[in-house]
Design a protein around this motif. Structure first.
Motif, PDB file in Angstrom:
ATOM      1  N   PRO A   1       0.586  -1.183   0.111  1.00 48.42           N
ATOM      2  CA  PRO A   1       0.131   0.048  -0.179  1.00 48.42           C
ATOM      3  C   PRO A   1       0.775   1.311  -0.001  1.00 48.42           C
ATOM      4  N   VAL A   2       1.886   1.221   0.476  1.00 48.34           N
ATOM      5  CA  VAL A   2       2.938   2.419   0.373  1.00 48.34           C
ATOM      6  C   VAL A   2       3.215   2.686  -0.909  1.00 48.34           C
ATOM      7  N   LEU A   3       3.639   1.747  -1.918  1.00 50.71           N
ATOM      8  CA  LEU A   3       3.931   1.798  -3.110  1.00 50.71           C
ATOM      9  C   LEU A   3       2.953   2.299  -3.876  1.00 50.71           C
ATOM     10  N   THR A   4       1.575   1.930  -3.720  1.00 51.27           N
ATOM     11  CA  THR A   4       0.387   2.221  -4.289  1.00 51.27           C
ATOM     12  C   THR A   4       0.182   3.826  -4.077  1.00 51.27           C
ATOM     13  N   ALA A   5       0.124   4.068  -2.789  1.00 51.82           N
ATOM     14  CA  ALA A   5       0.012   5.402  -2.432  1.00 51.82           C
ATOM     15  C   ALA A   5       1.204   6.394  -3.136  1.00 51.82           C
ATOM     16  N   LEU A   6       2.319   6.091  -3.062  1.00 50.72           N
ATOM     17  CA  LEU A   6       3.321   6.881  -3.541  1.00 50.72           C
ATOM     18  C   LEU A   6       3.279   7.048  -5.013  1.00 50.72           C
ATOM     19  N   GLY A   7       2.640   5.935  -5.705  1.00 51.62           N
ATOM     20  CA  GLY A   7       2.454   5.993  -7.328  1.00 51.62           C
ATOM     21  C   GLY A   7       1.313   6.943  -7.498  1.00 51.62           C
ATOM     22  N   PHE A   8       0.312   6.956  -6.352  1.00 52.05           N
ATOM     23  CA  PHE A   8      -0.901   7.825  -6.473  1.00 52.05           C
ATOM     24  C   PHE A   8      -0.405   9.188  -6.462  1.00 52.05           C
ATOM     25  N   GLY A   9       0.577   9.551  -5.358  1.00 51.30           N
ATOM     26  CA  GLY A   9       1.212  10.835  -5.520  1.00 51.30           C
ATOM     27  C   GLY A   9       1.817  11.612  -6.646  1.00 51.30           C
ATOM     28  N   VAL A  10       2.746  10.535  -7.230  1.00 52.64           N
ATOM     29  CA  VAL A  10       3.493  10.974  -8.293  1.00 52.64           C
ATOM     30  C   VAL A  10       2.767  11.150  -9.641  1.00 52.64           C
ATOM     31  N   GLY A  11       1.810  10.170  -9.588  1.00 49.56           N
ATOM     32  CA  GLY A  11       1.038  10.159 -10.856  1.00 49.56           C
ATOM     33  C   GLY A  11       0.286  11.464 -11.113  1.00 49.56           C
ATOM     34  N   GLY A  12      -0.106  12.144 -10.016  1.00 51.35           N
ATOM     35  CA  GLY A  12      -0.765  13.475 -10.050  1.00 51.35           C
ATOM     36  C   GLY A  12       0.202  14.728 -10.346  1.00 51.35           C
ATOM     37  N   LEU A  13       1.344  14.392 -10.097  1.00 51.07           N
ATOM     38  CA  LEU A  13       2.266  15.504 -10.630  1.00 51.07           C
ATOM     39  C   LEU A  13       2.652  15.509 -12.499  1.00 51.07           C
ATOM     40  N   LEU A  14       2.090  14.129 -13.072  1.00 51.62           N
ATOM     41  CA  LEU A  14       2.266  13.967 -14.436  1.00 51.62           C
ATOM     42  C   LEU A  14       0.805  14.838 -15.160  1.00 51.62           C
ATOM     43  N   LYS A  15       0.253  15.689 -14.452  1.00 47.98           N
ATOM     44  CA  LYS A  15      -0.993  16.220 -15.012  1.00 47.98           C
ATOM     45  C   LYS A  15      -0.542  16.781 -16.484  1.00 47.98           C
ATOM     46  N   GLU A  16       0.395  17.678 -16.424  1.00 47.87           N
ATOM     47  CA  GLU A  16       0.784  18.510 -17.469  1.00 47.87           C
ATOM     48  C   GLU A  16       1.136  17.854 -18.658  1.00 47.87           C
ATOM     49  N   PRO A  17       2.150  16.926 -18.487  1.00 48.89           N
ATOM     50  CA  PRO A  17       2.812  15.899 -19.772  1.00 48.89           C
ATOM     51  C   PRO A  17       1.484  15.065 -20.260  1.00 48.89           C
ATOM     52  N   LEU A  18       0.930  14.479 -19.350  1.00 46.86           N
ATOM     53  CA  LEU A  18      -0.295  13.594 -19.668  1.00 46.86           C
ATOM     54  C   LEU A  18      -1.286  14.354 -20.801  1.00 46.86           C
ATOM     55  N   SER A  19      -1.580  15.477 -20.176  1.00 43.84           N
ATOM     56  CA  SER A  19      -2.687  16.379 -20.779  1.00 43.84           C
ATOM     57  C   SER A  19      -2.261  16.709 -22.297  1.00 43.84           C
ATOM     58  N   ARG A  20      -1.082  16.661 -22.523  1.00 43.86           N
ATOM     59  CA  ARG A  20      -0.592  17.097 -24.026  1.00 43.86           C
ATOM     60  C   ARG A  20      -0.543  15.934 -24.912  1.00 43.86           C
ATOM     61  N   LEU A  21      -1.270  14.808 -24.451  1.00 48.14           N
ATOM     62  CA  LEU A  21      -1.783  14.007 -25.269  1.00 48.14           C
ATOM     63  C   LEU A  21      -2.939  14.060 -26.281  1.00 48.14           C
ATOM     64  N   HIS A  22      -3.714  15.056 -25.599  1.00 45.21           N
ATOM     65  CA  HIS A  22      -5.029  15.427 -26.092  1.00 45.21           C
ATOM     66  C   HIS A  22      -4.959  16.770 -26.841  1.00 45.21           C
ATOM     67  N   PRO A  23      -5.377  16.540 -28.296  1.00 47.24           N
ATOM     68  CA  PRO A  23      -5.298  17.614 -29.102  1.00 47.24           C
ATOM     69  C   PRO A  23      -6.002  19.026 -28.846  1.00 47.24           C
ATOM     70  N   THR A  24      -6.926  19.074 -28.009  1.00 55.42           N
ATOM     71  CA  THR A  24      -7.532  20.226 -27.499  1.00 55.42           C
ATOM     72  C   THR A  24      -6.484  20.748 -26.585  1.00 55.42           C
ATOM     73  N   VAL A  25      -5.812  20.158 -25.710  1.00 51.76           N
ATOM     74  CA  VAL A  25      -4.780  20.858 -24.818  1.00 51.76           C
ATOM     75  C   VAL A  25      -3.535  21.347 -25.990  1.00 51.76           C
ATOM     76  N   GLN A  26      -3.183  20.558 -26.677  1.00 47.59           N
ATOM     77  CA  GLN A  26      -2.289  20.941 -27.444  1.00 47.59           C
ATOM     78  C   GLN A  26      -2.400  21.877 -28.507  1.00 47.59           C
ATOM     79  N   LEU A  27      -3.434  22.216 -28.874  1.00 42.11           N
ATOM     80  CA  LEU A  27      -4.044  23.420 -29.608  1.00 42.11           C
ATOM     81  C   LEU A  27      -4.157  24.583 -28.644  1.00 42.11           C
TER      82      LEU A  27
END
Length: 438
Positions: free
Chosen positions: A317-343
Motif C-alpha cells: 500500500p505504501v508503493l500504491t500511495a506513492l504512485g498515486f502521489g507521483v501520478g498527480g504530478l504528471l498532469k501537465e505532460p499527460l494532458s498534452r496527449l489530447h489535441p485540445t490541450v495541444q491546440l
C-alpha cells in the motif's frame, strides 16, 4: 511421476543471494520509473498561462475495422488458435508452429493490413466502457476475447503462432541473445505502463495510442509516417538480436494474456516425461521464460521467509500511495496527449510570442472565430481530468511494482526445468532441443 513440492514460506537457503538479486533487479524499476517521470516533466518547467472558459473541439478519430470479410476473419482467427493449441500441446513440432506463424503474419498482417488487431482491441473495449454511445463491433469483441479464452485453456498460443505482431518479430529473430534477467525484470514493468497510458488516453478522448504507435502497421500497410517507419525498422533490427522486443517490453495486450496464461488449464511443457535436467531447453529459450530447478538444499527458517513476505505486503500500500502521489504530478505532460490541450497551448504560445507564425491547427482555429477563452476553458477541464487519471495510473503502477517485488522474493520448489506459465510464448523452440522425446 513428477512430484511438485511446495516449500516452507519464503523459499530456500540459497535464497539469501538468489532472492536478493531478484529483489534488487525489480527495485531498479522504481528508479527507472521515477527517472522517466522526471524527464517527462523536464520540458515543462515553466507553466503555460492559466486558461479560463468551453471550446468544443471535434471528436478525436478512433479507427474501426472494415466490415468486409469480418466473418472470414473470425473464422480464420478461431481456426488458427485451435490449430496452434493442437500443434503446441499435441504435435510439439517447432517447424509446424513456425509455418502457422508465417501464415498468420501474411494473412492478418499483409493481407488484412494488421486490422482487426487483438492488441488494439483493448482500446475499443475501454471506449465502450467509458462511452455508452460507442458501439464495439462484435468482430472486435471476438478478437479481444478469443485469445484470452484460449490462454485460459491452453496458454499463450495466440502469441505462439497467431498474432501478426509477434509473427513478424519471430521471423527476424535470427540470432537472438538472452537479455540479463535483471534488465528483463525492470523492462517487464513497461507493458503495464503502456496499458495504463492507453486506457487513460481512451477514457479522456485522446485517441487510440496503441494503434497510433503500432511499430509494424507501416510494414503491413506499406506506408506510414517517416517516424513510425523508423520506429518499426528499429524494432525489427533489434529483433534480430533481442527476440520479440515489442512483445516482451511494450505489448499491452500481453499483460492480459500473461494473467490468463498463469491460470491456464493446460500449458505447453518442455518434455512429455520426466526432466533429466540437461539444461538445453533453458539455453535455447531467448525469452528467459524457463524456470530452472531449485537447489536441493535445506530451506531457510519459516519465520525468516514469513517476516520478509510480511514486510513486502506492508510495503504494497505504501508503493500504491506513492504512485498515486507521483501520478498527480504528471498532469501537465499527460494532458498534452489530447489535441485540445495541444491546440490551446499552441494558441497561448503564439499570443505570448513563443512561436513564430502559425501552424495548420492554429490557423484553422483562428479561422473559426471561436474566442480563445472557450478553448482555454476546455483545456483547463481536460488537465484536471488528466490529473485525476494520472493519480490512478500511478497507483496502478505502484501496485504492479509491489506485486513484482513480492513475486521475486518467493522461491518455489521445482524438480526440473519448467516454462513460466505467464511469460512463455509457447513458441516451441525448446521442443527440438529436449533430448526426451517420448
Amino acid at each position: 511421476m513428477k512430484r511438485y513440492v511446495v516449500p516452507p514460506l519464503g523459499g530456500f537457503s540459497r535464497a539469501g543471494s538468489l532472492w536478493t538479486s531478484r529483489l534488487k533487479a525489480v527495485l531498479h524499476t522504481l528508479a527507472y520509473v521515477f527517472l522517466f517521470c522526471g524527464v517527462a516533466n523536464a520540458e515543462f518547467r515553466f507553466p503555460m498561462p492559466e486558461f479560463a472558459s468551453g471550446y468544443e473541439h471535434p471528436a478525436v478519430h478512433t479507427p474501426i475495422p472494415s466490415n468486409a470479410m469480418v466473418g472470414w476473419d473470425v473464422a480464420v482467427l478461431i481456426a488458427a488458435l485451435a490449430l496452434a493449441s493442437f500443434l503446441v500441446l499435441k504435435r510439439r513440432k517447432r517447424r509446424e508452429i513456425f509455418l502457422l506463424t508465417m501464415f498468420s503474419m501474411i494473412y492478418f498482417g499483409f493481407v488484412r493490413n494488421g486490422c482487426v488487431c487483438s492488441v488494439g482491441s483493448v482500446q475499443n473495449v475501454m471506449a465502450g466502457i467509458c462511452d455508452p454511445a460507442y458501439g464495439v463491433p462484435l468482430t472486435v469483441l471476438i478478437f479481444f476475447a478469443a485469445p484470452l479464452i484460449f490462454a485460459l485453456l491452453f496458454g499463450r498460443v495466440f502469441c505462439a503462432a497467431v498474432c501478426p505482431l509477434g509473427a513478424i518479430q519471430e521471423a527476424v529473430a535470427i540470432k537472438p541473445v538472452k537479455v540479463p534477467p535483471a534488465v528483463e525484470k525492470v523492462l517487464s514493468v513497461f507493458p503495464y505502463i503502456y496499458l495504463g497510458l492507453a486506457m487513460l488516453s481512451v477514457a479522456m478522448g485522446s485517441g487510440f495510442l496503441i494503434c497510433q504507435y503500432d511499430p509494424f502497421v507501416g510494414v503491413f500497410r506499406m506506408g506510414a509516417s517517416f517516424s513510425m517507419l523508423i520506429f518499426g525498422g528499429i524494432m525489427l533490427v533489434l529483433g534480430i538480436f533481442v527476440a520479440r522486443p515489442y512483445c516482451r517490453f511494450l505489448c499491452p495486450y500481453g499483460v492480459l494474456l500473461n494473467w490468463c496464461s498463469k491460470l491456464s488449464r493446460r500449458h505447453a511443457v518442455i518434455t512429455p516425461t520426466d526432466c533429466i535436467q540437461c539444461g538445453l531447453c533453458a539455453d535455447s529459450c531467448p525469452y528467459n521464460a524457463i524456470n530452472e530447478p531449485t537447489p536441493a538444499e535445506a530451506p531457510e527458517a519459516r519465520s525468516k521467509g514469513a517476516w520478509r513476505l510480511g514486510v513486502l505486503i506492508l510495503l504494497l500500500p505504501v508503493l500504491t500511495a506513492l504512485g498515486f502521489g507521483v501520478g498527480g504530478l504528471l498532469k501537465e505532460p499527460l494532458s498534452r496527449l489530447h489535441p485540445t490541450v495541444q491546440l490551446a497551448e499552441r494558441i497561448a504560445g503564439e499570443e505570448l510570442g513563443r512561436y513564430e507564425g502559425t501552424n495548420i491547427e492554429s490557423e484553422a482555429f483562428r479561422a473559426s472565430d471561436t474566442p480563445n477563452e472557450e478553448l482555454y476553458a476546455e483545456a483547463v477541464e481536460l488537465k484536471a481530468g488528466y490529473g485525476r487519471g494520472g493519480r490512478w495510473l500511478g497507483a496502478f503502477i505502484g501496485l504492479v511494482i509491489g506485486c513484482k517485488l513480492i513475486s521475486v522474493s518467493i522461491l518455489r520448489k521445482r524438480e526440473g526445468y519448467e516454462p513460466d506459465r505467464g511469460t512463455c510464448y509457447s513458441c516451441g523452440r525448446c521442443f527440438k532441443y529436449c533430448p526426451v522425446k517420448e
